[in-house]
Design an enzyme around this catalytic site. Structure first.
Site, PDB file in Angstrom:
ATOM      1  NE  ARG A  59       5.687  -0.541  -1.096  1.00 32.99           N
ATOM      2  CZ  ARG A  59       6.370  -1.530  -0.512  1.00 32.99           C
ATOM      3  NH1 ARG A  59       6.539  -2.680  -1.132  1.00 32.99           N
ATOM      4  NH2 ARG A  59       6.876  -1.376   0.710  1.00 32.99           N
ATOM      5  CG  HIS A  63       2.900  -4.966  -0.208  1.00 33.84           C
ATOM      6  ND1 HIS A  63       2.972  -4.962  -1.587  1.00 33.84           N
ATOM      7  CD2 HIS A  63       2.002  -5.927   0.112  1.00 33.84           C
ATOM      8  CE1 HIS A  63       2.168  -5.902  -2.063  1.00 33.84           C
ATOM      9  NE2 HIS A  63       1.567  -6.491  -1.057  1.00 33.84           N
ATOM     10  CE1 TYR A 120       9.954  -3.211   2.297  1.00 32.61           C
ATOM     11  CE2 TYR A 120       8.833  -4.411   4.054  1.00 32.61           C
ATOM     12  CZ  TYR A 120       8.778  -3.660   2.904  1.00 32.61           C
ATOM     13  OH  TYR A 120       7.564  -3.348   2.338  1.00 32.61           O
TER      14      TYR A 120
HETATM   15  C1  LIG Z   1       1.092 -16.158  -6.551  1.00 28.02           C
HETATM   16  C2  LIG Z   1       1.277 -15.189  -5.409  1.00 28.02           C
HETATM   17  N1  LIG Z   1       2.401 -15.242  -4.674  1.00 28.02           N
HETATM   18  C3  LIG Z   1       2.572 -14.383  -3.643  1.00 28.02           C
HETATM   19  C4  LIG Z   1       1.614 -13.459  -3.347  1.00 28.02           C
HETATM   20  C5  LIG Z   1       1.814 -12.494  -2.194  1.00 28.02           C
HETATM   21  N2  LIG Z   1       2.098 -11.173  -2.699  1.00 28.02           N
HETATM   22  C6  LIG Z   1       1.128 -10.239  -2.842  1.00 28.02           C
HETATM   23  S1  LIG Z   1       1.688  -8.845  -3.480  1.00 28.02           S
HETATM   24  C7  LIG Z   1       3.278  -9.397  -3.568  1.00 28.02           C
HETATM   25  C8  LIG Z   1       4.384  -8.530  -4.103  1.00 28.02           C
HETATM   26  C9  LIG Z   1       4.194  -8.110  -5.507  1.00 28.02           C
HETATM   27  O1  LIG Z   1       5.109  -7.107  -5.824  1.00 28.02           O
HETATM   28  P1  LIG Z   1       5.096  -6.329  -7.195  1.00 28.02           P
HETATM   29  O2  LIG Z   1       4.607  -7.217  -8.284  1.00 28.02           O
HETATM   30  O3  LIG Z   1       6.424  -5.721  -7.378  1.00 28.02           O
HETATM   31  O4  LIG Z   1       3.975  -5.211  -7.031  1.00 28.02           O
HETATM   32  P2  LIG Z   1       3.877  -4.000  -5.977  1.00 28.02           P
HETATM   33  O5  LIG Z   1       3.157  -4.540  -4.770  1.00 28.02           O
HETATM   34  O6  LIG Z   1       5.262  -3.554  -5.676  1.00 28.02           O
HETATM   35  O7  LIG Z   1       3.066  -2.947  -6.617  1.00 28.02           O
HETATM   36  C10 LIG Z   1       3.345 -10.694  -3.097  1.00 28.02           C
HETATM   37  C11 LIG Z   1       4.577 -11.485  -3.014  1.00 28.02           C
HETATM   38  C12 LIG Z   1       0.441 -13.447  -4.139  1.00 28.02           C
HETATM   39  N3  LIG Z   1      -0.536 -12.570  -3.947  1.00 28.02           N
HETATM   40  N4  LIG Z   1       0.316 -14.310  -5.161  1.00 28.02           N
END
Ligand SMILES: Cc1ncc(C[n+]2csc(CCOP(=O)(O)OP(=O)(O)O)c2C)c(N)n1
Length: 422
Positions: free
Chosen positions: A310, A314, A323
């Site tokens: 990435r 985020h 981090y």
């Molecule tokens: C059920 C839920 N828990 C927490 C979140 C908050 N949240 C949004 S994106 C994210 C991280 C997801 O990471 P990943 O699946 O690795 O995808 P990336 O953003 O790295 O593309 C989190 C914890 C959410 N949207 N929904």
């Protein structure tokens, strides 16, 4: 007959414990383990999962865009290869502009796709246009490949009246029936069981369509991912699970996300055909997805884990410097850019050069800025449309809320920027 065969069975068991062992082996193997054949062992051993060999990372080209094994070249035509490059670079430029515009307070939120461009374009190009896509949120390139117009990206991020969703979603939560792309849901992993449900429906209606569902390494830790994998495997659904393993789930690095062999390591446990590939190598992603699509169309679900990084924060609500180090990000940028890698391939083919790069950069930047400026001028949809479109008929509780809002605005309307709504 049944009584007799029962007697026979008992007799056999009494007669030979070897036959009884065989009977148990067959039962355990064929009934309990389904498609696997197990054996008895007298060696007491608790298997250390770390001793299983990790899934290899399938790649086709080096970071300089050179095929390691020429037989892996899918031989794209010049037109297709240039469309791939144009889409990857358009996505990259659009991300830069929209990211900055959020920083200037012009849109409320944004998520970039930096470093994951090959994942999007390589996989999208290997699917058929009628295949249904469920995205997570970081897959704008898949929509771009399918022809979602630049103007729509901009209108959606502004949430204006020309946005097909009429501003009902947060920025980057795109959706398009026309492009067979289901609208993004913010709660992680909701898309995975839904995707399997759609795939099961396609299997039942015999349409030959398949589903491709994208998700991140973080989303794979949600219970819904387990449900989706298991349903897909047991119901034999025409679905591709495409995991973008980009190293982070917001601030959680993959070293804290799982203790096993990544996401691919989970596949065989569920009975899924599985491949891990180099997500920064467009050719590897394309070949893996093409092969997976063939299997999925025969009702064999496939899990792809595409390894990438990435490149950006985020989202605009995140500050990744809290981090991870600047040096780490720079190392990735310097050593493995999917766009640069593909550009090197094009250059070696004689299909691209520095002048074309310069002209294209300026052309696409102008196009994006025009779409952006146009979208900024469009008003929001009329306020009472807030209550329409979700249900075929507006239900009583929404009608009541609409009346309350209308009465409120009649009284306090001047406190709001109502001139920005149509
Ligand atoms: C059920 C839920 N828990 C927490 C979140 C908050 N949240 C949004 S994106 C994210 C991280 C997801 O990471 P990943 O699946 O690795 O995808 P990336 O953003 O790295 O593309 C989190 C914890 C959410 N949207 N929904």
């Amino acid at each position: 007959m049944a009584f007799r065969s029962n007697l026979n069975r008992i007799a056999t068991r009494l007669y030979s414990s070897k036959a009884a062992d065989e009977f148990r082996l067959i039962e355990f193997s064929e009934k309990y383990l389904g498609y696997r054949k197990a054996r008895f062992t007298e060696k007491l051993e608790i298997v250390d999962s770390n001793k299983f060999e990790a899934f290899p990372i399938y790649r086709a080209t080096t970071t300089d865009g050179e095929f390691v094994d020429p037989s892996q070249d899918p031989n794209f035509s010049k037109d297709i290869a240039l469309k791939m490059y144009h889409d990857m670079t358009t996505l990259n430029t659009m991300d830069k502009i929209l990211y900055d515009s959020q920083r200037q307070g012009r849109i409320s939120f944004y998520m970039t796709n930096f470093g994951e461009e090959a994942n999007h374009i390589g996989s999208a190009a290997a699917l058929e246009p009628e295949d249904l896509i469920y995205g997570q949120y970081r897959e704008a390139g898949v929509l771009m490949w399918r022809g979602f117009p630049l103007e729509q990206f901009m209108n959606q991020c502004y949430g204006n009246s020309k946005d097909w969703g009429k501003g009902k979603q947060m920025p980057v939560h795109y959706g398009s029936e026309k492009h067979n792309f289901v609208t993004i849901s913010s709660p992680l992993t909701t898309q995975m069981p839904q995707a399997v449900g759609s795939a099961y429906a396609f299997k039942r209606d015999g349409s030959g369509r398949i589903v491709c569902v994208y998700f991140g390494d973080g989303a794979a830790s949600e219970g819904d991912a387990h449900a989706a994998f298991n349903f897909a495997a047991t119901l034999k659904c025409p679905v591709i699970f495409f995991c973008r393993n980009n190293g982070y789930a917001i601030s959680t690095p993959t070293t804290e996300q799982y203790a096993g062999d990544g996401i691919a390591g989970k596949g065989p446990g569920y009975g899924l055909h599985t491949i891990r590939c180099d997500g920064n190598d467009l050719f590897a992603v394309y070949n893996a997805t093409k092969e997976a699509r063939k299997l999925a169309s025969q009702n064999i679900p496939v899990l792809i884990e595409a390894m990438t990084y990435r490149g950006g924060h985020h989202s605009t609500s995140d500050d990744a410097t809290a981090y991870r180090s600047k040096e780490e990000v720079e190392k990735w940028q310097a050593n493995d850019s999917p766009i640069y890698r593909f550009r090197r391939y094009l250059e070696k083919k004689g299909w691209w050069n520095d002048e074309e790069e310069k002209a294209w950069n300026s052309e696409i930047r102008k196009k994006i800025l025009k779409a952006f400026n146009d979208a900024e001028k469009v008003k929001f949809a009329p306020i009472d449309e807030l209550f329409t479109d979700v249900y075929a008929e507006v239900p009583p509780h929404l009608k009541r809320q609409n009346e309350e809002l209308t009465a409120h605005l009649k009284k306090y309307g001047k406190e709001y920027p109502l001139d920005r709504f149509e």
